[in-house]
Motif scaffolding. Structure first.
Motif, PDB file in Angstrom:
ATOM      1  N   GLN A   1      21.976 -18.245 -38.208  1.00 35.74           N
ATOM      2  CA  GLN A   1      22.058 -16.999 -37.400  1.00 35.74           C
ATOM      3  C   GLN A   1      22.982 -17.206 -36.201  1.00 35.74           C
ATOM      4  O   GLN A   1      23.788 -16.350 -35.859  1.00 35.74           O
ATOM      5  CB  GLN A   1      20.679 -16.633 -36.855  1.00 35.74           C
ATOM      6  CG  GLN A   1      19.775 -15.932 -37.844  1.00 35.74           C
ATOM      7  CD  GLN A   1      18.423 -15.611 -37.185  1.00 35.74           C
ATOM      8  OE1 GLN A   1      18.335 -15.287 -36.006  1.00 35.74           O
ATOM      9  NE2 GLN A   1      17.359 -15.726 -37.957  1.00 35.74           N
ATOM     10  N   ILE A   2      22.842 -18.366 -35.564  1.00 33.16           N
ATOM     11  CA  ILE A   2      23.660 -18.662 -34.377  1.00 33.16           C
ATOM     12  C   ILE A   2      25.132 -18.806 -34.779  1.00 33.16           C
ATOM     13  O   ILE A   2      26.027 -18.244 -34.140  1.00 33.16           O
ATOM     14  CB  ILE A   2      23.150 -19.945 -33.679  1.00 33.16           C
ATOM     15  CG1 ILE A   2      21.713 -19.736 -33.202  1.00 33.16           C
ATOM     16  CG2 ILE A   2      24.049 -20.340 -32.514  1.00 33.16           C
ATOM     17  CD1 ILE A   2      21.000 -21.004 -32.746  1.00 33.16           C
ATOM     18  N   VAL A   3      25.365 -19.523 -35.873  1.00 32.14           N
ATOM     19  CA  VAL A   3      26.743 -19.707 -36.359  1.00 32.14           C
ATOM     20  C   VAL A   3      27.376 -18.346 -36.657  1.00 32.14           C
ATOM     21  O   VAL A   3      28.521 -18.081 -36.271  1.00 32.14           O
ATOM     22  CB  VAL A   3      26.758 -20.616 -37.618  1.00 32.14           C
ATOM     23  CG1 VAL A   3      28.120 -20.591 -38.299  1.00 32.14           C
ATOM     24  CG2 VAL A   3      26.380 -22.051 -37.249  1.00 32.14           C
ATOM     25  N   ALA A   4      26.605 -17.470 -37.314  1.00 31.43           N
ATOM     26  CA  ALA A   4      27.141 -16.146 -37.673  1.00 31.43           C
ATOM     27  C   ALA A   4      27.522 -15.361 -36.416  1.00 31.43           C
ATOM     28  O   ALA A   4      28.565 -14.712 -36.370  1.00 31.43           O
ATOM     29  CB  ALA A   4      26.113 -15.384 -38.502  1.00 31.43           C
ATOM     30  N   LYS A   5      26.671 -15.440 -35.382  1.00 26.78           N
ATOM     31  CA  LYS A   5      26.967 -14.723 -34.131  1.00 26.78           C
ATOM     32  C   LYS A   5      28.249 -15.255 -33.504  1.00 26.78           C
ATOM     33  O   LYS A   5      29.082 -14.491 -33.010  1.00 26.78           O
ATOM     34  CB  LYS A   5      25.815 -14.947 -33.130  1.00 26.78           C
ATOM     35  CG  LYS A   5      24.743 -13.908 -33.201  1.00 26.78           C
ATOM     36  CD  LYS A   5      23.900 -13.979 -31.946  1.00 26.78           C
ATOM     37  CE  LYS A   5      22.786 -12.959 -31.998  1.00 26.78           C
ATOM     38  NZ  LYS A   5      21.911 -13.020 -30.847  1.00 26.78           N
TER      39      LYS A   5
END
Ligand SMILES: Nc1ncnc2c1ncn2[C@@H]1O[C@H](COP(=O)(O)OP(=O)(O)O)[C@@H](O)[C@H]1O
Ligand SMILES: Nc1nc2c(ncn2[C@H]2C[C@H](O)[C@@H](COP(=O)(O)O)O2)c(=O)[nH]1
Length: 213
Positions: free
Chosen positions: A204-208
């Protein structure tokens, strides 16, 4: 929103920030690995003043803050030379503003003013990160992680000091957003998102972050 593919985005200079034990070094290391970016990492263990500082903050604060400032200045000078000025990406587990966040909390009067002047002299013309990943975490989370990390000199940190630092970080992030509106700030819920135990939280963090690269 339509984006002109000809307009090149700036090269990522990502800083991971948050209070003591929030998970900066862990997340910065994981991000550097994932994106294959070089990692600029704080050196803590060799710091000769940290132990003394936690025993007597008033006595040792100036030496400690100056030590951190000079070390980070040198590290960032090298980073600018080797990466930023060559258009190469980099991930750092701190933002240079961290120095002033702590110094405002630990220094008073004359010493704070002297430090403020030196801080500005050294850092005003340094390139700043264009993406800040801010890990927001509450006191209970920080205490748990500080215990888990197990550094002896941190085990008796005053929870009141941590609570004030949590507030200082909130203020500082708002100040950065106001002062540098072009800087992307991605705030992460460090209490709920456990990127160590849950790979899907890390994703999720990588996608953001990818939305802004
Ligand atoms: N999301 C997380 N969930 C569980 N443990 C974590 C998490 N992030 C960090 N940790 C652990 O907490 C401790 C402190 O993390 P660290 O990355 O050193 O924090 P910081 O650099 O912000 O001080 C380490 O032992 C690390 O393994
Ligand atoms: N007084 C200051 N203390 C600092 C500073 N930078 C880091 N620290 C301390 C806090 C932790 O005990 C340890 C490691 O920092 P993390 O943020 O990585 O947990 O060092 C500072 O500028 N001033």
């Amino acid at each position: 929103m339509w984006e002109d593919p000809q307009v090149k985005k700036p090269c990522p200079f990502i800083a991971v920030e948050g209070a003591i034990g929030a998970g900066k070094t862990t997340l910065a290391t994981m991000l550097a690995e994932r994106f294959d970016f070089p990692l600029l990492k704080e050196i803590v263990e060799e710091n000769p003043f940290l132990d003394k500082f936690y025993q007597n903050i008033e006595e040792w604060a100036f030496q400690l803050e100056m030590f951190f400032l000079c070390n980070r200045y040198k590290q960032l000078e090298d980073t600018v030379k080797n990466y930023v000025s060559r258009g190469l990406p980099v991930v750092s587990d701190y933002h240079i503003y961290k120095n002033w966040i702590f110094a405002q909390r630990t220094l008073q009067g004359d010493k704070r003013e002297k430090y403020r002047q030196i801080y500005h002299l050294l850092t005003d013309d340094l390139p700043k990160p264009n993406v800040i990943v801010y890990i927001r975490a509450e006191l209970a989370t920080l205490l748990k992680r500080i215990e888990k990390r197990g550094r002896s000199f941190e085990q008796d940190i005053d929870p009141g000091y941590l609570e004030r630092l949590i507030e200082d970080y909130e203020t500082a992030i708002t100040q950065i957003q106001t002062r540098e509106p072009e800087t992307v700030v991605i705030t992460i819920d460090g209490n709920m998102l456990d990127f160590v135990e849950h790979p899907e939280h890390f994703e999720q963090i990588v996608a953001k972050i990818k939305e802004h690269l």
